[in-house]
Design a protein around this motif. Sequence first.
Motif, PDB file in Angstrom:
ATOM      1  N   LYS A  34      20.731 -67.679  -3.444  1.00 30.53           N
ATOM      2  CA  LYS A  34      19.751 -67.668  -4.521  1.00 30.53           C
ATOM      3  C   LYS A  34      20.257 -68.465  -5.711  1.00 30.53           C
ATOM      4  O   LYS A  34      21.468 -68.590  -5.894  1.00 30.53           O
ATOM      5  CB  LYS A  34      19.639 -66.215  -4.990  1.00 30.53           C
ATOM      6  CG  LYS A  34      18.284 -65.606  -4.957  1.00 30.53           C
ATOM      7  CD  LYS A  34      18.444 -64.209  -5.544  1.00 30.53           C
ATOM      8  CE  LYS A  34      17.176 -63.427  -5.374  1.00 30.53           C
ATOM      9  NZ  LYS A  34      17.329 -62.073  -5.912  1.00 30.53           N
ATOM     10  N   SER A  93      19.123 -65.909 -11.120  1.00 31.77           N
ATOM     11  CA  SER A  93      18.367 -64.730 -10.681  1.00 31.77           C
ATOM     12  C   SER A  93      19.151 -63.876  -9.683  1.00 31.77           C
ATOM     13  O   SER A  93      18.672 -62.834  -9.236  1.00 31.77           O
ATOM     14  CB  SER A  93      17.031 -65.166 -10.060  1.00 31.77           C
ATOM     15  OG  SER A  93      17.279 -66.002  -8.959  1.00 31.77           O
ATOM     16  N   ALA A 146      14.579 -69.287   3.665  1.00 32.09           N
ATOM     17  CA  ALA A 146      15.797 -70.090   3.479  1.00 32.09           C
ATOM     18  C   ALA A 146      16.588 -70.181   4.790  1.00 32.09           C
ATOM     19  O   ALA A 146      17.071 -71.254   5.167  1.00 32.09           O
ATOM     20  CB  ALA A 146      16.649 -69.486   2.369  1.00 32.09           C
ATOM     21  N   VAL A 190      24.789 -63.433   4.936  1.00 28.99           N
ATOM     22  CA  VAL A 190      24.506 -63.333   3.511  1.00 28.99           C
ATOM     23  C   VAL A 190      25.704 -63.896   2.730  1.00 28.99           C
ATOM     24  O   VAL A 190      26.829 -63.915   3.232  1.00 28.99           O
ATOM     25  CB  VAL A 190      24.208 -61.876   3.083  1.00 28.99           C
ATOM     26  CG1 VAL A 190      22.881 -61.419   3.666  1.00 28.99           C
ATOM     27  CG2 VAL A 190      25.325 -60.938   3.479  1.00 28.99           C
TER      28      VAL A 190
END
Length: 217
Positions: A17, A21, A89, A110
């Motif tokens: 990200k 944010s 993504a 992740v």
Amino acid sequence: MQHHRGDGMWNVVVPLKELNSAKSRLRRGGLDARTYARAFALDTVAAIRGCASVGEIVVVTDDREIRRALRRFGCHFCAQGPLPGLNTAIRVGRDHLRRLFGADPCAALVGDLPALRSAELDDALRIAVDTGGQAFVTDTSGTGTTLLAAADPVLLNPAFGRGSAGLHEKAGAVRLAGEYPTLSLDVDTPAGLESAAAYGLGVHTTRLRQRTPATPR
Ligand SMILES: Nc1nc2c(ncn2[C@@H]2O[C@H](COP(=O)(O)OP(=O)(O)OP(=O)(O)O)[C@@H](O)[C@H]2O)c(=O)[nH]1
Ligand SMILES: C[C@H](OP(=O)(O)O)C(=O)O
């Protein structure tokens, strides 16, 4: 098709990200979320780069600072594109890898695994390839997902988000049952950071944690 590091090796997608944010739960816990998100990304990608079984890494992000910081690891970069969200993504990264490198196995991780050890990821990928389809590793709660891997990239069908472990399982992915303490430890909260520290954080997060007060606001 381009030459790449190792035919038959795993190619890995890391979605990240934009820093402004990222890690809102850390921010709400009083930590400097932007700086921690950057350090987590560096430590996660460094550990992935250290895996013997990993060939190419594609980072999917619109964040220029992340791209600059991760260039040292020889990653490929993709923009998120017009559609938002983590699963979008991952699909963008998967498709990019398929275009460039064909049918090599493909995994998505992740980008918030600051304690990740390369040997642990290598172990998980070695078992995942034998499943022939999708396999995943849950987060420490058992309900989320930190790694989704597919022996054939066409099969990589991400359903990350709340309850993702159940969704991946329902889709036929095999839950890897081994011990993956550092691969499971995605850090979302200040308490999660302390748990990860108990296993040993990567160098970037360690340095940052030493510089910043240990007790959140
Ligand atoms: N490219 C991209 N990456 C994302 C997106 N959403 C989440 N990620 C990444 O996916 C991983 C897991 O995300 P989360 O655990 O939800 O982290 P987060 O969204 O930064 O944290 P919260 O704001 O606390 O939910 C992290 O590496 C994020 O940077 C997205 O929309 N696009
Ligand atoms: C990405 C998501 O994790 P969380 O946002 O809860 O860290 C998941 O577990 O699929």
